[in-house]
Design a protein around this motif. Structure first.
Motif, PDB file in Angstrom:
ATOM      1  N   GLY A  20      -3.713  -4.670  -7.663  1.00 46.38           N
ATOM      2  CA  GLY A  20      -4.235  -3.902  -6.575  1.00 46.38           C
ATOM      3  C   GLY A  20      -3.806  -2.402  -6.681  1.00 46.38           C
ATOM      4  N   VAL A  21      -3.258  -2.115  -7.930  1.00 47.84           N
ATOM      5  CA  VAL A  21      -2.719  -0.818  -8.152  1.00 47.84           C
ATOM      6  C   VAL A  21      -2.714  -0.532  -9.479  1.00 47.84           C
ATOM      7  N   GLY A  22      -3.397   0.945  -9.625  1.00 48.13           N
ATOM      8  CA  GLY A  22      -3.500   1.586 -10.865  1.00 48.13           C
ATOM      9  C   GLY A  22      -2.539   2.876 -10.962  1.00 48.13           C
ATOM     10  N   ALA A  59      -4.495   4.205   2.406  1.00 48.69           N
ATOM     11  CA  ALA A  59      -3.342   4.613   1.922  1.00 48.69           C
ATOM     12  C   ALA A  59      -2.095   3.543   1.908  1.00 48.69           C
ATOM     13  N   ALA A  60      -1.995   3.273   3.257  1.00 56.27           N
ATOM     14  CA  ALA A  60      -0.777   2.233   3.450  1.00 56.27           C
ATOM     15  C   ALA A  60      -0.958   0.898   2.683  1.00 56.27           C
ATOM     16  N   ALA A 100       1.345  -1.955  -1.812  1.00 60.25           N
ATOM     17  CA  ALA A 100       1.114  -2.983  -3.019  1.00 60.25           C
ATOM     18  C   ALA A 100       1.977  -2.118  -4.163  1.00 60.25           C
ATOM     19  N   ALA A 101       2.004  -0.982  -4.285  1.00 62.79           N
ATOM     20  CA  ALA A 101       2.778  -0.429  -5.401  1.00 62.79           C
ATOM     21  C   ALA A 101       4.313  -0.548  -5.172  1.00 62.79           C
ATOM     22  N   LEU A 102       4.658  -0.270  -3.844  1.00 64.93           N
ATOM     23  CA  LEU A 102       6.188  -0.715  -3.622  1.00 64.93           C
ATOM     24  C   LEU A 102       6.470  -1.904  -3.726  1.00 64.93           C
ATOM     25  N   ALA A 122       6.283   3.147   3.552  1.00 62.65           N
ATOM     26  CA  ALA A 122       7.593   3.254   2.986  1.00 62.65           C
ATOM     27  C   ALA A 122       8.505   2.950   3.908  1.00 62.65           C
ATOM     28  N   ASP A 123       8.449   3.282   5.307  1.00 62.60           N
ATOM     29  CA  ASP A 123       9.396   2.590   6.168  1.00 62.60           C
ATOM     30  C   ASP A 123       9.508   1.056   6.181  1.00 62.60           C
ATOM     31  N   ALA A 124       8.304   0.423   5.857  1.00 57.71           N
ATOM     32  CA  ALA A 124       8.430  -0.981   5.827  1.00 57.71           C
ATOM     33  C   ALA A 124       9.262  -1.738   4.626  1.00 57.71           C
ATOM     34  N   HIS A 125       9.234  -0.493   3.549  1.00 58.86           N
ATOM     35  CA  HIS A 125       9.979  -1.018   2.368  1.00 58.86           C
ATOM     36  C   HIS A 125      11.497  -0.169   2.402  1.00 58.86           C
TER      37      HIS A 125
END
Ligand SMILES: O=C(O)c1cccc(C(=O)CC[C@H]2O[C@@H](n3cnc4c(=O)[nH]cnc43)[C@H](O)[C@@H]2O)c1
Length: 262
Positions: free
Chosen positions: A54-56, A79-80, A85-87, A208-211
């Motif tokens: 899911g992330v490039g 964007a979220a 996915a990246a985080l 970001a907040d969720a992580h």
């Protein structure tokens, strides 16, 4: 920050920073800051393309930081999803990010944010998440749930403004680009500190907040917020401003210490 072991010695902590743009042209403008001969610190290794579910990512590794650039998609939802996915992928790999930066071009409120200038978010606010009533707009928090503001760490905002000379204020996230003077005036009345609007910052900040990861938003102004005149957007000037900004932000953000706020 992650401590890197090299031949048994602990070296300087290396910051891991994720930069999320909406589109590839913005990502490439950020990447040029790391490849330009003017850059204050050149990459230690060639730019790499990293593929995860899911992330490039486009990765640049420097002495003091690993920079992953992600074209995360247009609008807060995409964007979220991309940033989340990246985080998650980075955390599962044991190399979590220290910071996420939402970056791109944006509309600037006049006269505070002229075309070609850069702005930094002291506050990231979603402007159109809520309910319309006969008495006006109610943010979702007035309905008893959700969030409408995210606040980047104060020391991070200070470092970003000092490095770039940019002003700090509210950057609004909208799902519909403002296209009339009336809507611009309505947004300014509700958000007097607003400097700019974009379409992704709040989505990036929610992820970001969720992580539990720090967030920053920077926008290079391509057009005034107001009556729609797409032909007058100065995208090239804004992308150049974004490249210049990251040339200055890179060493500053790598040396930012999140404990300065505690
Ligand atoms: O056409 C191009 O070459 C091109 C190059 C880079 C970026 C674009 C975009 O259209 C980016 C879309 C992105 O820009 C933000 N944006 C820009 N101006 C505004 C505005 O006035 N209000 C809200 N958002 C704006 C937004 O974040 C979009 O996702 C095209």
């Amino acid at each position: 920050m992650v401590l890197q072991a090299e031949e048994g010695l602990l070296t300087t902590p290396s910051a891991r920073i994720l930069v999320a743009t909406a589109v590839p042209a913005e990502r490439d403008a950020v990447a040029r800051a790391f490849s330009s001969p003017d850059s204050q610190d050149s990459p230690d290794s060639p730019v790499e393309q990293i593929w995860q579910p899911g992330v490039g990512l486009t990765r640049t590794t420097r002495t003091a930081g690993v920079w992953d650039l992600l074209d995360a998609g247009v609008g807060p939802a995409r964007a979220a999803a991309s940033v989340s996915a990246a985080l998650t992928a980075a955390r599962l790999a044991g190399t979590p990010y220290d910071l996420v930066v939402s970056a791109g071009i944006g509309g600037g409120f006049q006269p505070e944010a002229p075309v070609g200038s850069l702005v930094v978010a002291r506050r990231i606010t979603v402007a159109d998440l809520g309910a319309e009533t006969a008495d006006g707009f109610l943010p979702v928090t007035d309905l008893g749930f959700g969030t409408v503001h995210h606040y980047p760490p104060r020391s991070l905002v200070r470092v970003a403004c000092q490095a770039t000379g940019a002003p700090a204020g509210t950057i609004l996230t909208v799902s519909t680009v403002t296209g009339t003077a009336a809507r611009a005036a309505e947004l300014r009345a509700r958000h007097p500190q607003a400097l700019a609007e974009g379409m992704e910052g709040f989505g990036v900040a929610e992820a970001a907040d969720a992580h539990g990861t720090a967030v920053l938003e920077v926008r290079a102004v391509s057009n005034p917020v107001g009556p729609r005149d797409r032909a007058a957007w100065r995208i090239g000037d804004a992308l150049t401003a974004l490249t210049e900004a990251f040339g200055k932000l890179a060493p500053a953000l790598e040396s930012w210490n999140r404990h300065d706020d505690q």
